[in-house]
Design an enzyme around this catalytic site. Structure first.
Site, PDB file in Angstrom:
ATOM      1  N   SER A 372       0.862  -1.181   0.000  1.00 23.98           N
ATOM      2  CA  SER A 372       0.000   0.000   0.000  1.00 23.98           C
ATOM      3  C   SER A 372       0.895   1.227   0.000  1.00 23.98           C
ATOM      4  CB  SER A 372      -0.909   0.006   1.237  1.00 23.98           C
ATOM      5  OG  SER A 372      -1.830   1.072   1.185  1.00 23.98           O
ATOM      6  N   GLU A 373       0.637   2.165  -0.914  1.00 23.37           N
ATOM      7  CA  GLU A 373       1.596   3.251  -1.131  1.00 23.37           C
ATOM      8  C   GLU A 373       1.771   4.181   0.056  1.00 23.37           C
ATOM      9  OE1 GLU A 373      -1.991   4.582  -3.797  1.00 23.37           O
ATOM     10  OE2 GLU A 373      -1.096   2.708  -3.144  1.00 23.37           O
ATOM     11  N   ASN A 374       0.870   4.119   1.039  1.00 22.93           N
ATOM     12  CA  ASN A 374       1.072   4.945   2.226  1.00 22.93           C
ATOM     13  C   ASN A 374       2.030   4.306   3.222  1.00 22.93           C
ATOM     14  OD1 ASN A 374      -1.173   3.083   2.528  1.00 22.93           O
ATOM     15  ND2 ASN A 374      -1.555   4.007   4.517  1.00 22.93           N
ATOM     16  N   SER A 415       8.321   4.061   0.387  1.00 20.40           N
ATOM     17  CA  SER A 415       7.262   3.378  -0.345  1.00 20.40           C
ATOM     18  C   SER A 415       7.311   3.689  -1.832  1.00 20.40           C
ATOM     19  CB  SER A 415       5.899   3.776   0.227  1.00 20.40           C
ATOM     20  OG  SER A 415       4.860   3.081  -0.424  1.00 20.40           O
TER      21      SER A 415
END
Length: 548
Positions: A372-374, A415
């Site tokens: 997840s990019e966060n 990330s």
């Protein structure tokens, strides 16, 4: 040969001059004027804004204890016109205590840098609705509808910036790097400066707004066979972040996805303030567990505001009930087919919406790692109950999630380094439109939706290493085909999509060879003619056409 020397050094080198004169060549020595630190400081002050001068003055004072009794005390000397870096992803990790203090003090004309702009009555919504924000640099404002209206009314300037680019600009500022080149945003309105930063009045005849401040075009260069564009470092006057623990020296520990910008922003600011849920004595933290060293923190205050769920999402109940609506059937058909793109051991990024359903259709023995990019690798399912949910642990859609055994969490620069570097195997994304050549449009509808691109431009920035699969309904809510010969909406990425999956069909895209679309699968019970009726792009049909 020449040297530049201070007058104070002249006496020491005079023998060197005499000696040199005896040689066949002449050693020339130039004597400089004594450096005037006063005049150079005055020059710097002429180049600084009033807010910068005050912040620099604050930093030059003798530093004592970093502990402040309250957020009000800690921000009492922050002037109007400051650039504030505000951490958080959605409402996760938001420094609500410090935001409340800024609102109470009434500090105005702020430039605020943040991933999001608040939601509901929480986060930065408090400062935008009070009119204290003059400018925002942000990747997504979708959940702050009043801010979008302020932009269209010409009351606030907004610079939309891809999520990973914001993170890297902050990282660069903290590392003393003035600029860098990235593929994110190439061939989009970000490169051309096509999204105005500030609008003026609307022309009643054309319905178009005047542009008070245009967007900023980027310089481009070619490295290898790819075009990249230059982004500059993003420094703030003040950073405000929220940590789980901070010791009295400023060393900070952040929980799970609160690391996203909490670790980055203090490094990029002249003055950094942390609100900590737990303030502990020096020596209480294991050095191996410190996420942010105290060298980056100037002030520490107790966090007194509550944390909020932006989207409390729970796992579906196991009572046997199932959504059998037509929309659910379409959605699940797309997700079930998309699951076949995920193979054992893959690292996978899932966009918001339909893509998040795909893992539920994987065979039990197939293990994939969801990124997840966060800031998660090893994202798990939704929690079963509210008691299991954690406001510090959310996915890219700001929904509550769990972590699987073996998961890791990290900041947004880390990330998006994974993403741009091609370390993610496949990314499943939604779309507003996708073209026969693999162009993707999925973030803005001019004149209607002004939300921002979030991390989408970063996710498609390296399609040769990360396969981009679009999962979308075949038509929009008005029945218009989303699959076109050429996109009519602003692009998220050009020539980036490899596979398109809808409830009707699966297309493979020759994004590099120019061969367009090939229909490789149709949904059970449908024909090629049915797909043609719903598709505004030309396509070939595979000899071994399959069904799904």
């Amino acid at each position: 040969m020449s040297f530049l020397l201070d007058q104070r050094s002249l006496r020491a080198v005079s023998p060197l001059i005499a000696c040199s004169k005896k040689q066949s060549h002449c050693l020339q020595i130039y004597v400089s004027r004594p450096r005037s630190f006063t005049s150079s400081r005055a020059l710097r002050q002429e180049q600084e804004s009033p807010a910068e001068q005050i912040i620099n003055s604050i930093n030059s004072r003798n530093r004592g204890s970093k502990i402040y009794q309250s957020a009000d005390d800690a921000i009492s000397d922050i002037p109007d016109g400051s650039t504030v870096l505000s951490s958080g992803f959605g409402l996760c990790g938001v420094p609500e205590t410090l935001i409340d203090a800024f609102r109470k003090k009434g500090t105005k004309n702020l430039t605020v840098v943040s991933n999001n702009a608040g939601a509901g009555d929480h986060g930065l919504t408090k400062l935008s609705t009070s009119g204290q924000i003059a400018r925002m640099i942000v990747s997504f404002i979708g959940n702050n509808k009043p801010l979008g209206k302020q932009y269209h009314d010409g009351k606030v300037a907004i610079e939309l910036c891809p999520q990973g680019t914001i993170a890297e600009r902050l990282r660069a500022a903290g590392a003393g790097i003035p600029a860098f080149f990235t593929a994110t945003g190439v061939s989009t309105l970000i490169q051309t400066g096509g999204i105005p930063h500030k609008l003026g009045p609307k022309d009643p005849q054309t319905g178009k707004h005047a542009v008070v401040e245009p967007g900023r075009p980027r310089e481009t260069r070619v490295f290898g066979d790819r075009t990249y564009m230059m982004e500059t470092a993003l420094q703030g006057d003040v950073a405000i972040v929220r940590a789980w623990k901070a010791d009295e020296a400023g060393n900070c520990v952040f929980r799970t996805t609160t690391k996203a910008y909490g670790v980055l922003m203090p490094k990029a600011a002249k003055l950094a303030i942390v609100e900590a849920e737990n303030i502990v004595p020096v020596g209480s933290l294991d050095p191996d567990h410190v996420d942010l060293p105290g060298i980056y923190i100037d002030r520490i205050v107790p966090a007194t505001s509550e944390k909020h769920f932006e989207k409390l999402v729970l796992a579906p109940s196991e009572d046997g009930t199932q959504d059998t609506s037509e929309e659910a059937i379409k959605r699940n058909r797309i997700a079930q087919r998309a699951a076949k793109e995920l193979h054992e051991g893959f690292y996978v990024n899932l966009g918001v919406g339909i893509p998040t359903l795909a893992p539920s259709y994987l065979p039990p023995q197939t293990k994939v790692w969801i990124q997840s990019e966060n800031g998660i690798v090893g994202m798990g399912p939704y929690p079963a109950t509210k008691e299991d949910a954690d406001p510090d642990t959310v996915n890219a859609g700001k929904e509550t999630v769990l972590l699987v055994p073996g998961a890791s969490t990290f900041d947004s620069a880390e990330s998006f380094g994974m993403i741009r570097g091609g370390h993610v195997d496949v990314s499943l994304l939604g779309a507003l439109q996708v073209s026969a050549s693999g162009d993707l449009a999925n973030y803005i509808i001019p004149g209607k939706a002004f939300n921002g691109m979030g991390g989408a431009m970063d996710l498609v920035s390296n399609p040769s290493k990360t396969k981009i699969v679009v999962c979308t309904y075949h038509t929009d809510k008005n029945g218009n085909s989303k699959i076109l010969d050429e996109c009519e909406l602003p692009l998220t990425g050009k020539g980036v999509v490899s596979t398109i999956i809808t409830e009707l069909a699966v297309f493979q895209v020759d994004r590099l060879g120019g061969g367009g679309l090939t229909l490789t699968e149709v949904a059970e019970g449908l024909t090629v003619e049915h797909v043609k009726e719903k598709t505004r792009a030309r396509f070939a049909v595979a000899d071994d056409l399959k069904t799904f």
